[in-house]
Enzyme design. Structure first.
Site, PDB file in Angstrom:
ATOM      1  CD  GLU A  91      59.256  27.664  28.208  1.00  0.00           C
ATOM      2  OE1 GLU A  91      58.302  26.653  27.803  1.00  0.00           O
ATOM      3  OE2 GLU A  91      59.102  28.700  27.735  1.00  0.00           O
ATOM      4  CB  CYS A 111      52.738  32.309  35.965  1.00  0.00           C
ATOM      5  SG  CYS A 111      52.273  33.797  36.387  1.00  0.00           S
ATOM      6  CB  CYS A 118      49.667  32.566  29.337  1.00  0.00           C
ATOM      7  SG  CYS A 118      51.340  32.166  30.015  1.00  0.00           S
ATOM      8  N   GLY A 158      56.096  33.476  34.958  1.00  0.00           N
ATOM      9  CA  GLY A 158      55.997  34.019  35.973  1.00  0.00           C
ATOM     10  C   GLY A 158      55.589  35.393  35.968  1.00  0.00           C
ATOM     11  CB  SER A 190      57.175  42.278  31.003  1.00  0.00           C
ATOM     12  OG  SER A 190      56.029  42.195  30.706  1.00  0.00           O
ATOM     13  CB  CYS A 332      56.635  32.716  28.585  1.00  0.00           C
ATOM     14  SG  CYS A 332      54.955  33.128  28.990  1.00  0.00           S
TER      15      CYS A 332
HETATM   16  S1  SF4 Z   1      50.870  35.990  30.744  1.00  0.00           S
HETATM   17 FE1  SF4 Z   1      52.482  36.228  32.268  1.00  0.00          FE
HETATM   18  S2  SF4 Z   1      51.244  36.930  34.077  1.00  0.00           S
HETATM   19 FE2  SF4 Z   1      49.854  35.849  32.571  1.00  0.00          FE
HETATM   20  S3  SF4 Z   1      49.851  33.508  33.005  1.00  0.00           S
HETATM   21 FE3  SF4 Z   1      51.439  33.936  31.549  1.00  0.00          FE
HETATM   22  S4  SF4 Z   1      53.417  34.326  32.742  1.00  0.00           S
HETATM   23 FE4  SF4 Z   1      51.675  34.714  34.254  1.00  0.00          FE
END
Ligand code: SF4
Length: 360
Positions: A91, A111, A118, A158, A190, A332
């Site tokens: 994305e 990720c 997430c 990621g 980040s 995300c």
């Molecule tokens: S918040 Fe960031 S580090 Fe945590 S799983 Fe989602 S993309 Fe990965």
């Protein structure tokens, strides 16, 4: 196999030109068509001799991705699903503002950190992205939208610092005046905290902004919310932040997503203010989003305000993050997860609005 010309700089193209018996100055000329005009065919490079255009077509491709889906929010935020030739996808979120155009990029397909709140983390990890794929995310969106990107944030899918080599190769192209020409101070990386890479970033790219997704003020809680904390506990991450500040003298943004009854209590605000006391940081408080089938409940507005007030009372600068792209669920991993799982989680959504960090 043809190479992707998106992601190359003149020094990458000159050896090929030499082998083809072409002058090296053509590299800059060709790449101006790629990064400034963002043409979609070598045929359109009208001031390049026809013979060279044909050789370019035989050896290179102008981008490898296709945009499979675009969602547009009422606030102008757009989310793109970019599909790679092998079928996997990432994305990219574009956030137009008055005089800025920020793009939020992914660095991995999925990720490996697997934060339980997430959507990307819950979908698992497939692979790291190569530098040219990272560059192409921005290039493709810019081409599609006919927009000049002013700011980049690495807050998409990621953990960027777990793909450091490819990330920094991509930064080289983003930052170069012969690439996309985006100033380092307009780029934010980040991370959830990979200490040795935070230090390496400070040395390699001291002007790039750093954001640390903290989400919890104690190891016990953070081990649950950000599982990489079991490898890199708070003490090590904050020691790296201290060293980063010493090396760069640049303020670090702390991202903290608030969950009702989990990390939003008075005790957490006090722990957080103790943890951050004396550091050149600014806290972004991000209210979570409700996720079906999980225990995560967003903190109510009055709790968010009270949390912010406590931090401020203890001298910690804080901002309540304005949410962008709410109606398209711009956080995300949501679109990716919906596509990746063939609609199984279409009613689900990710709480972490990391991509709302426009203008960092
Ligand atoms: S918040 Fe960031 S580090 Fe945590 S799983 Fe989602 S993309 Fe990965």
């Amino acid at each position: 196999m043809k190479k992707n010309i998106v992601g190359m700089l003149p020094e990458d193209l000159v050896p090929w030109l030499g082998r083809e018996g072409e002058p090296s100055y053509r590299a800059r000329q060709i790449l101006r068509w790629v990064y400034e005009k963002k043409v979609s065919s070598f045929r359109d490079m009208s001031d390049i001799p026809l013979g060279l255009r044909e050789k370019l077509s035989a050896s290179f491709v102008l981008g490898t991705t296709r945009i499979a889906e675009v969602q547009t929010s009422s606030d102008g935020t757009k989310k793109f699903l970019l599909v790679f030739p092998q079928g996997d996808s990432v994305e990219v979120v574009a956030i137009p503002q008055r005089s800025w155009y920020t793009v939020c990029l992914s660095t991995q397909v999925g990720c490996p950190v697997r934060c339980p709140f997430c959507a990307t983390g819950r979908a698992g990890f497939r692979r790291p992205l190569a530098a040219d794929e990272i560059v192409e995310e921005a290039w493709r969106v810019s081409q599609n939208e006919r927009a000049r990107i002013t700011h980049l944030v690495f807050m998409g899918m990621g953990e960027p610092l777990l793909n450091y080599g490819e990330l920094t190769r991509a930064l080289r192209v983003f930052n170069s005046s012969e690439g996309l020409g985006i100033g380092s101070r307009r780029i934010t990386v980040s991370t959830v905290g990979v200490p040795e890479k935070i230090l390496q970033l400070a040395r390699d790219w001291p002007e790039v902004n750093l954001a640390l997704s903290l989400h919890a003020p104690s190891d016990d809680l953070r081990n649950f919310l950000v599982p990489l904390n079991r490898t890199y506990p708070l003490k090590e991450v904050l020691a790296a932040v201290r060293e980063y500040l010493r090396l760069t003298r640049r303020r670090v943004t702390i991202e903290y997503t608030l969950w009702q009854g989990l990390n939003d209590g008075e005790v957490h605000a006090l722990q957080l203010s103790r943890l951050l006391r004396g550091l050149l940081v600014h806290v972004n408080l991000i209210p979570g989003n409700r996720i079906k089938g999980t225990p995560f409940v967003p903190s109510p507005p009055e709790r968010v305000v009270a949390f912010a007030a406590l931090l401020q009372k203890h001298g910690i600068p804080v901002t309540l993050r304005r949410s962008r792209g709410q109606d398209i669920r711009a956080a995300c991993g949501e679109l990716y997860r919906i596509h990746g799982l063939r609609g199984e989680v279409a009613d689900d959504y990710c709480p972490e609005k990391r991509c709302n960090a426009a203008g960092n």
